[in-house]
Scaffold this motif. Structure first.
Motif, short mmCIF file in Angstrom:
data_model
loop_
_atom_site.label_atom_id
_atom_site.label_comp_id
_atom_site.label_asym_id
_atom_site.label_seq_id
_atom_site.Cartn_x
_atom_site.Cartn_y
_atom_site.Cartn_z
N LEU A 267 -90.68 -5.99 -55.89
CA LEU A 267 -89.41 -5.49 -56.43
C LEU A 267 -89.13 -6.10 -57.80
O LEU A 267 -88.59 -5.42 -58.69
N LYS B 279 -87.37 -9.40 -43.26
CA LYS B 279 -87.61 -8.85 -44.59
C LYS B 279 -86.71 -7.64 -44.84
O LYS B 279 -86.04 -7.54 -45.88
N TYR B 280 -86.65 -6.73 -43.88
CA TYR B 280 -85.85 -5.52 -44.05
C TYR B 280 -84.37 -5.85 -44.19
O TYR B 280 -83.68 -5.35 -45.09
N THR C 168 -88.39 -9.24 -53.71
CA THR C 168 -89.78 -9.62 -53.45
C THR C 168 -90.56 -9.53 -54.76
O THR C 168 -90.09 -8.96 -55.74
N GLU D 17 -91.31 -2.55 -49.80
CA GLU D 17 -90.05 -2.60 -50.55
C GLU D 17 -89.98 -1.54 -51.65
O GLU D 17 -88.90 -1.11 -52.04
N LEU E 277 -83.46 -7.54 -47.47
CA LEU E 277 -83.48 -6.58 -48.57
C LEU E 277 -82.20 -5.76 -48.61
O LEU E 277 -81.62 -5.54 -49.68
#
Length: 854
Positions: free
Chosen positions: A314, A233-234, A311, A294, A237
C-alpha cells in the motif's frame, strides 16, 4: 536457597548416629556455590570425581572415622552392582531436599500454591533461568495457573523462535504476537506446539487466539495462526472504514464489533512498540496472510481511503498515486504522501521528496505568472512566499538523495518524476521569475535612480541601521552565502527557545553578489572603492580578511572585536566571556555554505552543508547568549543559486567584451565599459555603495558565464532574487519567557465515533516562524469521570510554514476496552506542561454497533 546446606547436612549426621558417609547428587550443580564455600569443621566435604577406586581408598583409609559429606556433581546411578562405592552406599545415606518446599519458601509463596509449583517444578521451575524469567509471575499476589502458563508460553516462545527475545514475562498481547511470528517458522512452530502440549499450555493459547480473532476454533495450530493473521491484517486495514464495499473480496473476515477491532489495534501497537519482537508486524502478516491482497482492497475502496495501517504494497501504491498526481494535482499528491512522511526508513524519505515536490508544484500553480511588474512587488512576493519554492527544492533534493541511498526500488519509483521536477524548477520558476525580475530591475535603475524598497533594507545601511545606536552588547554573525530561505528555517529552530525574540527581514545585497563586495557593505563606511583587481577598500584600507575588517570596525567603535567562527568554536563559557569582555560589538565570520559550494569538488555537498549551518548557527546564538550577548544579529554577504543536475551548455554564455575589467566571475563582470546587449547591465552605483563609474553585467536569467575551473551548480555573483535577497535576523534573549506558544484548533466537524476510533485533524493556528514557540500536546479520549479510555498520543506542533494546510496534523485515537459501556466520551488535548487546562475539550458520541451479552 534460604536453607543452609551445611545445616541440613549437620542435622542428618546428628539424627543418624554412627553415619559415616552422606551421599548427595546434584546433576544441575545448583549447590556448587555452597560446596565451594564449605565451612563445617566437624564434617568433611569431599567432591567425587571420575576415579571412584581412589575415592573409596581415601574414604576407608585417610578419612576413616571422619564424618564425610560426599558431593556428586552428576546424576545418581541407577545400577550400583559394579560401583566401587556400592558397600558405602548401602551403609550410608542420601541427602534428599524437598525442592518444592524450599522454592516456595524462597519465593515467599503460600501453601495454597504448592500443587501448581509441584506440577511445573521438574523440568521447568527447578531451573534458575526459568525462575528468573518468570520472576514477576512467581509472587503470591500474582501467581495463578493462567499467569504461570502465559509466562511459560512466553519463555518457550523466546527459546524456540528466532524473532522473539523476551527478557521477562510480557503482556498477553505480545505472547500472541510471538505465536504468529513463530508460525512463520514451520518446523520451530511444530516444536513449540509439542512443548505446549506437554505442559498443558496449548489449550490456553488456542482459546485466547480464537477469542481475540473470532476464529471459531480453540486449538493451537499453524492454521489457526494463519487465520488469525488474515483476520488481523484485514481488520487493521479497514478499521477506520464505516461501510464495507460491495466488491470487497474479504468481507467475511470483518469483525463487526468495533471494540473487538480495537483490541486487535492495541495488539498491533504493542507489537510495534516492543523491542523484544525482532520480526515486524508487516513482515509477519505478509508472510502468514498473503491471500489478503491489500492492492485489491485499495481497488475496491479507492486510493483516497484512509486505511488503518499501510503495508509495504500500500505504501508503494500510495507513492505511485502521489507521484502521478504531482504535476496536475499537487495538493492531492501532498495529501496522499503526507501519511507516509511519519513512516520510518526509505519510505519516509521517498514520501518527503514527493511532498516537497508537491509543495513546489502547488506554489507554481498559484502563480500562473511570475512577472509582477515593479521591483517592490518582486521583493515582497519572494520574501513572503516564493522563497518556499527554493526551500521545497532543497528539501526534495535531500530527501531524494536519502531515498536513492537506502532503496533502489523506491528510488526507481520516483526517479522519473524527480528528474522532471528538476527541469520544471528551473524552466518554470527560476528562469522566468528572474528574467522578469532583472528586466524590471534594469528598467528601474536604467532611469538613473538607485533601487529603493520599503520591504527590504539595503546591505550598505546594515551597520548604520542595526548597530550604530544599538546601546546594547551586540554580536553580528556574518554567515557566508546564508540564503534568505535558509534563514527562514533557522528562525524556527531559534524560536524553540521561549526566551528568544526572533525577527527576520529581507535585505538587498549589493551587486555583484560576491563575498568581498558583500562583506565590505556590512562594515561601517561612507563609500567603497574597488581596486584594480576588484578588491573593495574603505578609506584606502582593504576589507579582505578578519584583521582588516576588525580595524575598520574599530574606526567606528574602538572596542569592537572581529573573529572567525573556527577560532572561537569549542571555547568554554569562561574563555568566551573573557575573550569578549570589554567588547560591546563583535563580528563573527561563519563560512560553511560558501566554502562547500564554491569548491567545484564539493559543490554537490552544499545541501547537507546547509543543514549543518542551521545547526551551527542555532548553537552559536545560544553560546553567545551565554557569553553575555543578549542581542545577536545574523546576516549574509550574498545568497546563491543551486542546481542538482548538471548545467547544460545552453545555460552558459561567453563573457561580454569589456574595457577596464575589475572583476570577472561566473555570474557577473564589473568593468569600466561593457559592450553589447547580451544579458543585463547595471550602473554599479545604483545597486551598491561603490562610488565609481563602473558597470555590472550579468548573463541572461540564471545563466553562467564560461569560466574555466569554476563550478556551475553552486553559483553567486549575479542579480537573481536568490542571490540578492539575504536575511537580517535579530535575536534578543530575555531573562524570562517572552514567546507565546502556537495555538491548536480542532478542524474536524463530525462528533460521532462509529468505527471504534476517532480520526480528526488539528490545526496549528500560527507559524513557528512568525515568532511563536512550538507546542507539544497530549491527546486522549476520556469518560465522564476523567478516566482515559484510549491510548494517549503526543504531537509536537512546530510547523514553520505560513500556509495553514502545512500546519495540519492527523490525530487517530482508538477506544480501549474501558469504553465498552460508554455512549459518549470527550476528546481532551493538553499542553504537556499543563494537564489541568485543556486546549481542546470536545464531546463525542459513541455508536455501539453490537449489543453485548455479559
Amino acid at each position: 536457597m534460604s536453607h543452609d546446606l551445611e545445616k541440613r547436612v549437620a542435622e542428618q549426621f546428628e539424627k543418624h548416629g554412627g553415619l559415616q558417609v552422606l551421599f548427595f547428587f546434584d546433576p544441575e550443580e545448583e549447590k556448587r556455590e555452597a560446596i565451594q564455600g564449605w565451612d563445617q569443621g566437624e564434617i568433611q566435604c569431599v567432591e567425587a570425581g571420575a576415579d571412584l577406586f581412589s575415592l573409596k581408598y581415601r574414604l576407608e583409609q585417610e578419612l576413616s572415622g571422619e564424618k564425610v559429606f560426599l558431593y556428586f556433581p552428576c546424576p545418581k546411578p541407577t545400577d550400583w552392582s559394579d560401583n566401587p562405592l556400592a558397600d558405602l552406599w548401602v551403609a550410608g545415606r542420601e541427602l534428599q531436599i524437598d525442592e518444592v518446599a524450599e522454592l516456595m519458601e524462597d519465593l515467599g509463596l503460600s501453601a495454597g500454591h504448592r500443587e501448581l509449583i509441584q506440577r511445573y517444578h521438574d523440568g521447568e521451575l527447578e531451573h534458575k533461568n526459568r525462575r528468573s524469567f518468570l520472576g514477576p509471575v512467581l509472587r503470591d499476589e500474582k501467581l495463578s495457573e493462567e499467569n504461570l502458563k502465559w509466562g511459560l508460553a512466553a519463555y518457550h516462545a523466546k527459546e524456540t523462535f528466532e524473532g522473539v527475545s523476551f527478557r521477562s514475562v510480557p503482556r498477553e498481547d505480545l505472547v500472541l504476537a510471538a505465536v504468529m511470528i513463530g508460525a512463520t517458522e514451520e518446523e520451530a512452530f511444530e516444536e513449540f506446539v509439542k512443548r505446549c502440549d506437554t505442559l498443558d499450555l496449548a489449550g490456553l493459547l488456542g482459546r485466547r487466539l480464537g477469542q481475540r480473532f473470532q476464529l471459531g476454533t480453540t486449538g493451537l495450530s499453524r492454521e489457526a495462526a494463519q487465520k488469525a493473521a488474515q483476520t488481523m491484517k484485514y481488520n487493521l486495514l479497514l478499521r477506520l472504514v464505516e461501510e464495507l464495499a460491495e466488491n470487497d473480496p474479504y468481507r467475511d473476515l470483518r469483525i463487526e464489533d468495533p471494540l473487538a477491532r480495537n483490541q486487535i489495534t492495541s495488539l498491533a501497537n504493542a507489537w510495534r512498540d516492543s523491542g523484544a519482537l525482532g520480526q515486524s508486524l508487516e513482515d509477519t502478516l505478509g508472510a502468514l496472510a498473503p491471500e489478503v491482497d491489500e492492492t485489491r482492497l485499495a481497488g475496491a475502496y479507492g486510493p483516497d481511503t484512509t486505511f488503518g495501517y499501510l503495508t509495504p504494497a500500500l505504501r508503494q501504491r500510495r507513492l505511485e498515486k502521489a507521484t502521478g498526481a504531482l504535476a496536475g494535482q499537487p495538493s492531492r499528491a501532498r495529501r496522499i504522501a503526507d501519511d507516509l512522511r511519519d513512516e520510518e526508513g526509505p519510505v519516509a524519505a521517498a514520501a518527503e521528496a514527493v511532498w516537497q515536490m508537491g509543495t513546489f508544484y502547488r506554489l507554481a500553480s498559484d502563480h500562473p505568472t511570475l512577472d509582477f511588474g515593479d521591483t517592490e512587488t518582486f521583493i515582497e512576493r519572494y520574501a513572503s512566499e516564493l522563497y518556499r519554492a527554493d526551500t521545497a527544492y532543497r528539501r526534495a533534493v535531500a530527501a531524494y538523495r536519502e531515498t536513492r541511498r537506502r532503496s533502489a526500488r523506491l528510488h526507481g519509483l520516483i526517479e522519473s518524476a524527480f528528474e522532471q521536477f528538476l527541469t520544471d524548477y528551473h524552466e518554470d520558476f527560476v528562469h522566468p521569475l528572474n528574467t522578469a525580475w532583472q528586466q524590471a530591475l534594469e528598467e528601474e535603475v536604467g532611469t538613473g535612480g538607485g533601487l529603493g524598497s520599503r520591504v527590504a533594507g539595503k546591505q550598505g545601511q546594515f551597520h548604520a541601521e542595526h548597530i550604530g545606536s544599538a546601546g546594547q552588547k551586540t554580536a553580528v554573525i556574518v554567515s557566508d552565502a546564508l540564503r534568505y530561505e535558509v534563514a527562514k528555517e533557522l528562525v524556527g529552530k531559534l524560536s524553540e527557545d521561549a526566551r528568544k525574540q526572533v525577527e527576520l527581514s529581507p535585505t538587498l545585497a549589493a551587486l555583484p553578489t560576491v563575498t568581498p563586495v558583500g562583506m565590505a557593505h556590512l562594515l561601517p563606511h561612507t563609500s567603497i572603492t574597488l581596486g584594480e583587481e576588484g578588491r573593495p577598500e574603505i578609506d584606502g584600507r582593504s576589507t579582505s580578511g578578519t584583521r582588516n575588517r576588525k580595524q575598520i570596525l574599530q574606526g567606528s567603535d574602538p572596542d569592537a572585536q572581529a573573529v572567525r567562527f573556527g577560532d572561537i568554536r569549542g571555547l568554554s563559557m569562561e574563555e568566551g566571556r573573557e575573550l569578549f569582555k570589554g567588547h560591546p560589538l563583535a563580528y563573527i565570520y561563519h563560512d560553511r555554505i560558501d566554502a562547500t559550494g564554491d569548491d567545484r569538488s564539493t559543490e554537490a555537498e552544499v545541501i547537507p552543508g546547509i543543514e549543518k549551518t542551521i545547526e551551527e548557527l542555532n548553537g552559536l546564538v545560544q553560546t553567545l547568549n551565554n557569553w553575555n550577548f543578549r542581542r545577536v544579529l545574523i546576516t549574509a554577504d550574498h545568497g546563491f543559486l543551486y542546481a542538482e543536475n548538471d548545467i547544460p551548455d545552453s545555460m552558459t554564455e561567453p563573457f561580454p567584451e569589456t574595457d577596464g575589467t575589475r572583476l570577472q566571475k561566473s555570474r557577473s563582470v564589473v568593468a569600466e565599459q561593457v559592450d553589447g546587449d547580451h544579458g543585463y547591465r547595471f550602473p554599479i552605483q545604483a545597486l551598491s555603495d561603490v562610488g565609481e563609474d563602473l558597470t555590472v553585467a550579468v548573463p541572461r536569467a540564471v545563466n553562467r558565464y564560461r569560466l574555466r575551473g569554476a563550478g556551475k551548480r553552486f553559483v553567486h555573483g549575479g542579480a537573481s532574487l536568490q542571490e540578492m535577497i539575504v536575511p537580517t535576523l535579530e535575536v534578543k534573549k530575555a531573562r524570562e519567557d517572552v514567546a507565546e506558544k502556537v495555538g491548536v484548533r480542532l478542524l474536524s466537524g463530525d462528533r460521532t465515533i462509529k468505527t471504534g476510533a476517532l480520526t480528526a485533524k488539528l490545526l496549528q493556528t500560527e507559524s513557528v516562524a512568525s515568532g511563536r514557540q512550538p507546542r507539544t500536546v497530549r491527546a486522549a479520549l476520556y469518560d465522564g469521570d476523567g478516566n482515559a479510555v484510549s491510548e494517549e498520543e503526543v504531537i509536537t506542533l512546530d510547523a514553520q510554514s505560513e500556509d495553514p494546510t502545512d500546519r495540519q496534523e492527523k490525530l487517530v485515537l482508538t477506544l480501549g476496552p474501558e469504553a465498552n459501556e460508554l455512549t459518549f466520551c470527550r476528546l481532551k488535548i493538553f499542553d504537556t506542561e499543563d494537564r489541568l487546562n485543556p486546549l481542546v475539550d470536545q464531546k463525542y458520541s459513541i455508536q455501539q454497533l453490537i449489543e453485548r451479552d455479559f
